[in-house]
Design a protein around this motif. Structure first.
Motif, short mmCIF file in Angstrom:
data_model
loop_
_atom_site.label_atom_id
_atom_site.label_comp_id
_atom_site.label_asym_id
_atom_site.label_seq_id
_atom_site.Cartn_x
_atom_site.Cartn_y
_atom_site.Cartn_z
N TRP A 21 0.81 -1.21 0.00
CA TRP A 21 0.00 0.00 0.00
C TRP A 21 0.84 1.26 0.00
O TRP A 21 0.51 2.24 -0.69
CB TRP A 21 -0.99 -0.03 1.16
CG TRP A 21 -2.18 -0.82 0.76
CD1 TRP A 21 -2.39 -2.16 0.99
CD2 TRP A 21 -3.27 -0.37 -0.02
NE1 TRP A 21 -3.57 -2.54 0.40
CE2 TRP A 21 -4.14 -1.47 -0.22
CE3 TRP A 21 -3.61 0.85 -0.57
CZ2 TRP A 21 -5.32 -1.38 -0.94
CZ3 TRP A 21 -4.80 0.96 -1.29
CH2 TRP A 21 -5.63 -0.16 -1.47
N LEU A 22 1.93 1.27 0.73
CA LEU A 22 2.79 2.46 0.72
C LEU A 22 3.42 2.65 -0.66
O LEU A 22 3.52 3.78 -1.14
CB LEU A 22 3.85 2.35 1.81
CG LEU A 22 3.30 2.50 3.23
CD1 LEU A 22 4.35 2.12 4.26
CD2 LEU A 22 2.79 3.92 3.47
N PHE A 23 3.82 1.57 -1.30
CA PHE A 23 4.35 1.65 -2.66
C PHE A 23 3.28 2.21 -3.60
O PHE A 23 3.57 3.09 -4.42
CB PHE A 23 4.80 0.26 -3.12
CG PHE A 23 5.60 0.26 -4.39
CD1 PHE A 23 6.97 0.07 -4.35
CD2 PHE A 23 4.99 0.42 -5.63
CE1 PHE A 23 7.72 0.05 -5.53
CE2 PHE A 23 5.72 0.40 -6.81
CZ PHE A 23 7.10 0.23 -6.76
N ALA A 24 2.06 1.74 -3.47
CA ALA A 24 0.97 2.22 -4.33
C ALA A 24 0.72 3.71 -4.12
O ALA A 24 0.56 4.46 -5.10
CB ALA A 24 -0.31 1.43 -4.05
N VAL A 25 0.70 4.15 -2.88
CA VAL A 25 0.41 5.55 -2.57
C VAL A 25 1.54 6.46 -3.04
O VAL A 25 1.30 7.51 -3.64
CB VAL A 25 0.15 5.72 -1.06
CG1 VAL A 25 0.14 7.19 -0.65
CG2 VAL A 25 -1.15 5.04 -0.66
N TYR A 26 2.78 6.06 -2.78
CA TYR A 26 3.91 6.94 -3.05
C TYR A 26 4.52 6.77 -4.45
O TYR A 26 5.22 7.66 -4.91
CB TYR A 26 5.00 6.74 -2.00
CG TYR A 26 4.67 7.42 -0.71
CD1 TYR A 26 5.01 8.75 -0.50
CD2 TYR A 26 3.99 6.75 0.31
CE1 TYR A 26 4.70 9.39 0.69
CE2 TYR A 26 3.68 7.38 1.50
CZ TYR A 26 4.03 8.71 1.67
OH TYR A 26 3.72 9.34 2.85
N ILE A 27 4.26 5.63 -5.10
CA ILE A 27 4.87 5.40 -6.42
C ILE A 27 3.82 5.16 -7.49
O ILE A 27 3.64 5.99 -8.37
CB ILE A 27 5.91 4.26 -6.37
CG1 ILE A 27 7.05 4.63 -5.42
CG2 ILE A 27 6.45 3.95 -7.77
CD1 ILE A 27 8.08 3.55 -5.20
N SER A 28 3.13 4.02 -7.43
CA SER A 28 2.19 3.68 -8.50
C SER A 28 1.29 2.53 -8.09
O SER A 28 1.78 1.49 -7.64
CB SER A 28 2.97 3.29 -9.76
OG SER A 28 2.16 2.64 -10.69
N ASP A 29 0.00 2.72 -8.31
CA ASP A 29 -0.97 1.66 -8.07
C ASP A 29 -0.69 0.45 -8.97
O ASP A 29 -0.64 -0.69 -8.51
CB ASP A 29 -2.38 2.20 -8.31
CG ASP A 29 -3.48 1.16 -8.17
OD1 ASP A 29 -3.45 0.38 -7.19
OD2 ASP A 29 -4.37 1.12 -9.04
N ALA A 30 -0.48 0.72 -10.25
CA ALA A 30 -0.30 -0.37 -11.21
C ALA A 30 0.99 -1.16 -10.94
O ALA A 30 0.99 -2.40 -10.99
CB ALA A 30 -0.29 0.17 -12.64
N ILE A 31 2.07 -0.47 -10.64
CA ILE A 31 3.34 -1.17 -10.38
C ILE A 31 3.25 -1.94 -9.08
O ILE A 31 3.69 -3.10 -9.00
CB ILE A 31 4.53 -0.19 -10.38
CG1 ILE A 31 4.68 0.44 -11.78
CG2 ILE A 31 5.82 -0.90 -9.97
CD1 ILE A 31 5.69 1.59 -11.83
N ALA A 32 2.65 -1.33 -8.06
CA ALA A 32 2.46 -2.04 -6.79
C ALA A 32 1.65 -3.31 -7.01
O ALA A 32 2.01 -4.39 -6.51
CB ALA A 32 1.77 -1.14 -5.77
N ALA A 33 0.57 -3.19 -7.76
CA ALA A 33 -0.28 -4.35 -8.02
C ALA A 33 0.49 -5.43 -8.78
O ALA A 33 0.37 -6.62 -8.48
CB ALA A 33 -1.52 -3.93 -8.80
N GLY A 34 1.29 -5.02 -9.76
CA GLY A 34 2.08 -5.99 -10.52
C GLY A 34 3.05 -6.75 -9.64
O GLY A 34 3.16 -7.97 -9.71
N ILE A 35 3.76 -6.01 -8.78
CA ILE A 35 4.69 -6.67 -7.85
C ILE A 35 3.91 -7.52 -6.84
O ILE A 35 4.36 -8.61 -6.46
CB ILE A 35 5.59 -5.64 -7.15
CG1 ILE A 35 6.46 -4.89 -8.18
CG2 ILE A 35 6.49 -6.31 -6.10
CD1 ILE A 35 7.21 -3.69 -7.62
N GLY A 36 2.74 -7.03 -6.44
CA GLY A 36 1.90 -7.81 -5.53
C GLY A 36 1.46 -9.12 -6.13
O GLY A 36 1.41 -10.15 -5.45
N VAL A 37 1.15 -9.12 -7.43
CA VAL A 37 0.80 -10.37 -8.11
C VAL A 37 1.99 -11.32 -8.11
O VAL A 37 1.82 -12.54 -7.90
CB VAL A 37 0.28 -10.09 -9.54
CG1 VAL A 37 0.21 -11.37 -10.36
CG2 VAL A 37 -1.07 -9.41 -9.50
#
Length: 128
Positions: A65-81
């Motif tokens: 969530w911190l990655f999504a907020v501070y960097i990118s929702d899409a990239i965070a989600a990709g790494i999360g997958v």
């Protein structure tokens, strides 16, 4: 909005729920009665898969969530997958033998570390 990160969060929780159900099924199959935590190697591996997943959730979810907020929702989600895929690989390997858990562990560890380092870097940059 963080729709992709929210979806990955829900998928991670669904996977954790699946590991909990797997422990219950393993208890029935192996005859390990509650409250015992050991007894049959198949049950013990199922239990450790669930517990290891739980142990990683407080590392993974805030970093996601911190990655999504501070960097990118899409990239965070990709790494999360990638993290979820690592957990699945871990589940499949460890279910067969403890020695086969390494690849999945490495995949999910690297994904969690990438999220954490990214979030830390982004937060730090905003402080200076």
């Amino acid at each position: 909005m963080y729709h992709l990160t929210a979806l990955v969060t829900l998928l991670a929780i669904a996977f954790y729920f699946f590991t909990a159900v797997n422990v219950s099924r393993s208890r029935t199959k192996t005859g390990v009665k509650v409250p015992a935590m050991s007894g049959h190697p198949d049950f013990e591996r199922a239990f450790r898969i669930q517990m290891n997943t739980l142990e990683w959730m407080p590392i993974f979810l805030p970093a996601l969530w911190l990655f999504a907020v501070y960097i990118s929702d899409a990239i965070a989600a990709g790494i999360g997958v990638v993290w979820i895929i690592g957990r699945i690989v871990y589940f499949v390997g460890y279910s067969k033998a403890a020695a086969k858990r390494g690849t999945g562990f490495a995949i999910q560890s690297l994904a969690a570390i990438a999220l954490w380092v990214g979030a830390l870097g982004a937060v730090t940059l905003r402080l200076v």
